[in-house]
Design an enzyme around this catalytic site. Structure first.
Site, mmCIF file in Angstrom:
data_model
loop_
_atom_site.group_PDB
_atom_site.id
_atom_site.type_symbol
_atom_site.label_atom_id
_atom_site.label_comp_id
_atom_site.label_asym_id
_atom_site.label_seq_id
_atom_site.Cartn_x
_atom_site.Cartn_y
_atom_site.Cartn_z
ATOM 1 N N GLY A 47 0.824 -1.208 0.000
ATOM 2 C CA GLY A 47 0.000 0.000 0.000
ATOM 3 C C GLY A 47 0.856 1.254 0.000
ATOM 4 C CG ASP A 61 2.881 -6.911 7.332
ATOM 5 O OD1 ASP A 61 2.496 -6.433 6.249
ATOM 6 O OD2 ASP A 61 2.102 -7.372 8.176
ATOM 7 C CB THR A 89 2.633 0.635 6.593
ATOM 8 O OG1 THR A 89 1.298 0.312 7.005
ATOM 9 C CG2 THR A 89 3.578 0.435 7.772
ATOM 10 C CG ASP A 121 -2.338 -0.195 8.761
ATOM 11 O OD1 ASP A 121 -3.235 0.673 8.717
ATOM 12 O OD2 ASP A 121 -2.348 -1.216 8.051
ATOM 13 C CG ASP A 125 1.136 -2.601 10.937
ATOM 14 O OD1 ASP A 125 2.023 -2.033 10.277
ATOM 15 O OD2 ASP A 125 0.277 -3.336 10.420
ATOM 16 N NE ARG A 182 -5.467 -7.468 7.577
ATOM 17 C CZ ARG A 182 -4.611 -6.867 6.768
ATOM 18 N NH1 ARG A 182 -5.039 -5.948 5.922
ATOM 19 N NH2 ARG A 182 -3.321 -7.160 6.785
ATOM 20 N NE ARG A 209 -2.130 -4.991 -1.690
ATOM 21 C CZ ARG A 209 -1.551 -4.524 -0.594
ATOM 22 N NH1 ARG A 209 -0.444 -5.100 -0.158
ATOM 23 N NH2 ARG A 209 -2.051 -3.488 0.051
#
Length: 328
Positions: A15, A107, A130, A132, A134, A176, A76
């Site tokens: 992303g 990741d 990213t 996120d 994370d 997510r 992707r």
């Protein structure tokens, strides 16, 4: 003794995240400053397989620091998960004598880089890009700050109409597996409640919280829902709440990919520049299979193995407590 690195390639994968272009700019110009030939890979790992690898000079990255998205594009790539795909990608790098690879992503990107480096010995440095936030090893990932600011701007506008019509808004944000965006957005926007993947909040608890607000004459309420919450997304939760609490007119807004776009914040422009600069210097030191990240106000390295296996990000306990205290 410094390694004999002459050619470095950079790619973005997975992303997109605001600040990637600032990072690409820093990578390319830091390499050129050190006498390295720089290459850009279009469309991530798919570009490695398709041999879409192009030389870059200092002017290739002019006037991009303020742009969202990524000038190198991203995709992707299922083929990169196969042994054949890894082999083709390596042959394409070898044909250009590329001896260092910098990957910007999350990741999935790091998992691909790890497999590639282990199989073919490619020197790889990862940069956490990213929204996120994370990945273990960096307090802030590239794009996270901009995404929060985008969410807050949207919530502020929704709050205007919520107040005008005595409405309850459920606003779904990305995350997510990580509630980082939801939690900080809730604090910064003054939301009445936040639902996170990392913490159980039952519908009973949420309804009780909303009823308490209504009893003290709140004219509207905002509930932030992380898309990974166990009870479903904003529509599912809004439906359950509406069956038991109809004090307000209930509406749902899903912000979706809006959160990924837009001009990066000053924080992400600087972070991207610092991480890109550091990544090149780590390769020049002879390091590989490392991720550069921000801890405190300093750049540190973490092994890609650790960044992946220690994946979970612990939410700040004071922020979690504040979501209840400040929403009364």
């Amino acid at each position: 003794m410094k390694p004999n690195i002459k050619n470095i390639a950079v790619l973005t994968s997975g992303g997109d995240a605001p600040g990637m272009n600032a990072c690409i700019r820093a990578v390319v110009r830091t390499g050129i400053y050190n006498g390295i030939n720089m290459f850009g890979v279009l469309q991530g790992y798919q570009g490695l397989i398709n041999n879409n690898i192009n030389p870059m000079d200092a002017r290739s990255v002019s006037n991009i620091i303020h742009l969202g998205g990524t000038i190198l594009k991203t995709a992707r790539c299922l083929d990169f998960k196969t042994e054949e795909g890894l082999d083709i990608a390596f042959e394409n790098l070898k044909a250009r004598d590329i001896d260092g690879l910098i990957v910007i992503g999350g990741d999935g990107t790091f998992t691909g880089a790890q497999r590639f480096a282990k199989k073919h010995g490619v020197k790889v440095i990862g940069i956490p890009g990213t929204i996120d936030n994370d990945l273990y090893g960096s307090d802030f990932t590239l794009g996270y700050d901009t995404a929060i600011n985008t969410v807050i701007e949207a919530i502020d506008k929704i709050r205007d109409t919520a107040d005008s019509h005595d409405r309850l808004f459920f606003i779904e944000v990305m995350g997510r597996d990580s509630g980082c965006i939801a939690l900080r957005s809730a604090i910064a926007s003054g939301a009445e409640a936040v639902l996170l993947p990392e913490r159980e909040t039952s519908v009973d608890e949420l309804v009780a919280q909303l009823e308490a607000g209504a009893s003290t004459k709140k004219s509207s309420s905002i509930v932030i829902v992380s898309e990974g919450h166990k009870d479903g997304g904003a529509f599912d939760i809004a439906k359950k709440v509406k069956e038991r609490f109809n004090h307000y007119d209930t509406k749902v807004t899903i912000l979706g990919h809006l959160q990924r776009g837009g001009s990066p914040s000053s924080f992400d422009r600087i972070l991207g520049s610092r991480l890109g600069f550091a990544a090149v210097n780590e390769l020049l030191k002879g390091n590989t299979m490392q991720m550069v990240g921000l801890r405190g106000n300093d750049i540190h390295t973490t092994t890609i193995e650790e960044a992946l296996t220690k994946h979970s990000f612990k939410l700040e306990s004071d922020l979690l407590e504040m979501t209840k205290v400040l929403s009364i």
